[in-house]
Design an enzyme around this catalytic site. Structure first.
Site, short mmCIF file in Angstrom:
data_model
loop_
_atom_site.label_atom_id
_atom_site.label_comp_id
_atom_site.label_asym_id
_atom_site.label_seq_id
_atom_site.Cartn_x
_atom_site.Cartn_y
_atom_site.Cartn_z
N ASP A 138 55.24 -40.59 32.73
CA ASP A 138 55.86 -39.99 33.92
C ASP A 138 56.62 -41.09 34.64
OD1 ASP A 138 55.32 -37.16 35.50
OD2 ASP A 138 55.88 -38.77 36.89
N ASN A 154 59.58 -33.37 28.17
CA ASN A 154 59.34 -32.31 29.16
C ASN A 154 59.93 -32.61 30.54
OD1 ASN A 154 57.49 -30.17 30.61
ND2 ASN A 154 56.94 -32.13 31.53
N TYR A 156 71.32 -27.06 36.16
CA TYR A 156 70.02 -26.86 35.51
C TYR A 156 70.18 -25.93 34.30
CZ TYR A 156 65.06 -25.69 35.00
OH TYR A 156 63.78 -25.51 34.50
N ASP A 210 61.08 -43.77 33.26
CA ASP A 210 62.11 -42.90 33.79
C ASP A 210 62.99 -42.49 32.61
OD1 ASP A 210 64.43 -41.81 34.85
OD2 ASP A 210 64.52 -43.20 36.54
N VAL A 211 63.00 -41.22 32.27
CA VAL A 211 63.69 -40.80 31.04
C VAL A 211 65.20 -40.96 31.12
CG1 VAL A 211 61.85 -39.20 30.35
CG2 VAL A 211 63.80 -38.34 31.71
P1 NAP Z 1 57.17 -30.49 37.91
O1 NAP Z 1 55.91 -29.82 38.32
O2 NAP Z 1 58.14 -30.92 38.96
O3 NAP Z 1 56.79 -31.72 36.98
C1 NAP Z 1 57.79 -32.53 36.41
C2 NAP Z 1 57.27 -33.94 36.26
O4 NAP Z 1 58.36 -34.73 35.71
C3 NAP Z 1 56.91 -34.58 37.60
O5 NAP Z 1 55.73 -35.35 37.48
C4 NAP Z 1 58.12 -35.45 37.88
O6 NAP Z 1 57.85 -36.56 38.72
C5 NAP Z 1 58.48 -35.93 36.48
N1 NAP Z 1 59.84 -36.46 36.44
C6 NAP Z 1 60.90 -36.13 37.21
N2 NAP Z 1 61.96 -36.90 36.90
C7 NAP Z 1 61.57 -37.73 35.91
C8 NAP Z 1 62.20 -38.76 35.18
N3 NAP Z 1 63.48 -39.11 35.44
N4 NAP Z 1 61.51 -39.40 34.23
C9 NAP Z 1 60.21 -39.10 33.98
N5 NAP Z 1 59.54 -38.15 34.66
C10 NAP Z 1 60.21 -37.46 35.61
O7 NAP Z 1 58.02 -29.55 36.94
P2 NAP Z 1 57.55 -28.45 35.87
O8 NAP Z 1 57.78 -27.12 36.44
O9 NAP Z 1 56.23 -28.81 35.32
O10 NAP Z 1 58.69 -28.66 34.77
C11 NAP Z 1 58.46 -29.30 33.52
C12 NAP Z 1 59.58 -28.92 32.58
O11 NAP Z 1 59.55 -27.50 32.39
C13 NAP Z 1 60.97 -29.24 33.12
O12 NAP Z 1 61.80 -29.65 32.06
C14 NAP Z 1 61.42 -27.91 33.67
O13 NAP Z 1 62.82 -27.81 33.73
C15 NAP Z 1 60.83 -26.98 32.64
N6 NAP Z 1 60.72 -25.60 33.08
C16 NAP Z 1 60.00 -25.27 34.20
C17 NAP Z 1 59.93 -23.95 34.60
C18 NAP Z 1 59.16 -23.53 35.82
O14 NAP Z 1 59.29 -22.37 36.23
N7 NAP Z 1 58.34 -24.40 36.41
C19 NAP Z 1 60.59 -22.96 33.87
C20 NAP Z 1 61.32 -23.32 32.73
C21 NAP Z 1 61.36 -24.64 32.34
P3 NAP Z 1 58.23 -36.44 40.29
O15 NAP Z 1 57.48 -35.26 40.82
O16 NAP Z 1 57.79 -37.74 40.84
O17 NAP Z 1 59.72 -36.21 40.35
#
Ligand code: NAP
Length: 255
Positions: free
Chosen positions: A37, A86, A151, A59-60
């Site tokens: 992360d 992810n 997005y 950081d990706v």
């Molecule tokens: P989340 O709860 O915000 O978790 C994402 C994690 O990624 C957080 O710990 C975040 O850290 C970390 N992150 C952000 N920028 C980063 C970077 N540059 N390098 C490394 N880590 C980073 O989001 P989520 O909903 O679990 O989403 C996970 C994936 O599923 C994403 O690709 C999202 O687009 C996809 N997705 C989500 C949904 C939904 O409804 N939730 C639907 C479709 C797809 P910080 O919090 O510190 O930024």
């Protein structure tokens, strides 16, 4: 027999939300997980609860950090079998107001970050004789989505990149499949509800009504993680370049 026994898996953005749930589900199925992360303390907190797991901050968006993540995973775990790029972010801005920087912020994490993670994992996957890449696209990859242009465009590109990985690497035993979740109950969604409501002229709480009307409820992170286990494991050996929609029926129903 756990379906991921003896596998080593990297999950980016695994300090929270869907990534954390995937790390937990993979570990429960016997994998040794590399919890990565941008926030290493968060990753460490998750890794501390999983047997044999390690936490690596990365950081990706940063190629050197992604390269170092893969190198550390292989150095400490001996091999690499499964990769889940992810990490993702979102912005909720109308196109008429979206700056180039806002566009690029999302692209750099959600598309460049996925490319970098896959690209630098390939030598290790090839050295292991093959492996599985599970990308996290979105139902927004399948249709226009107001207010989240960057997005949705990134997620459509991730789906296409997943298919290209499978096309180029299928003869090397590498499979790549995409998950396309609908709205899942995570910080990524809850933190943007007010922006959606303001932009769409909804009352506070109106976003929930729209989403539950389409999906009946928010999806759960464990529901996405279960599908990730399927794509990561040999249970899906004949899936390559596939997309799986997980949206409670959002996309499937006109009325
Ligand atoms: P989340 O709860 O915000 O978790 C994402 C994690 O990624 C957080 O710990 C975040 O850290 C970390 N992150 C952000 N920028 C980063 C970077 N540059 N390098 C490394 N880590 C980073 O989001 P989520 O909903 O679990 O989403 C996970 C994936 O599923 C994403 O690709 C999202 O687009 C996809 N997705 C989500 C949904 C939904 O409804 N939730 C639907 C479709 C797809 P910080 O919090 O510190 O930024």
């Amino acid at each position: 027999m756990p379906v991921l026994a003896d596998k080593v898996a990297i999950i980016t953005g695994a300090g929270a939300g869907i990534g954390e749930a995937i790390a937990r589900a993979f570990s429960a199925e016997g994998a040794r997980v590399v919890v990565s992360d941008i926030d290493v303390a968060r990753a460490q907190k998750v890794a501390d609860t999983l047997p044999g797991a390690i936490a690596v901050g990365a950081d990706v968006r940063d190629e050197d950090q992604v390269r170092a993540l893969i190198e550390r995973a292989v150095a400490e775990c001996g091999r690499l079998d499964v990769v889940v790029p992810n990490a993702g972010i979102a912005t909720t801005v109308p196109l008429t107001e979206m700056s180039f920087d806002q566009w690029r912020d999302v692209m750099s994490v959600n598309l460049d970050g996925v490319f970098l993670t896959i690209r630098h994992s390939l030598p290790a996957l090839l050295a292991a004789g093959g492996g599985s890449i599970v990308t996290i696209s979105s139902i927004t990859a399948t249709a226009g989505s107001a207010l989240i242009a960057s997005y949705a465009a990134a997620k459509a590109a991730v789906r296409n990149l997943t298919e290209t990985v499978s096309a180029e690497l299928r003869t090397h035993g590498i499979r790549a499949n995409a998950l396309l979740p609908g709205f899942i109950d995570t910080e990524l969604v809850t933190s943007h509800q007010a922006d959606f409501e303001a932009a769409l002229g909804l009352e506070p709480g109106g976003f929930d009504t729209v989403i539950t009307g389409k999906q009946t409820r928010y999806g759960r992170v464990e529901e996405v993680a279960a599908a990730a286990v399927f794509f990561a494991s040999d249970q899906s050996a004949w899936c390559n370049g596939s997309s799986l929609i997980l949206d409670g029926g959002f996309r499937g129903a006109l009325l």
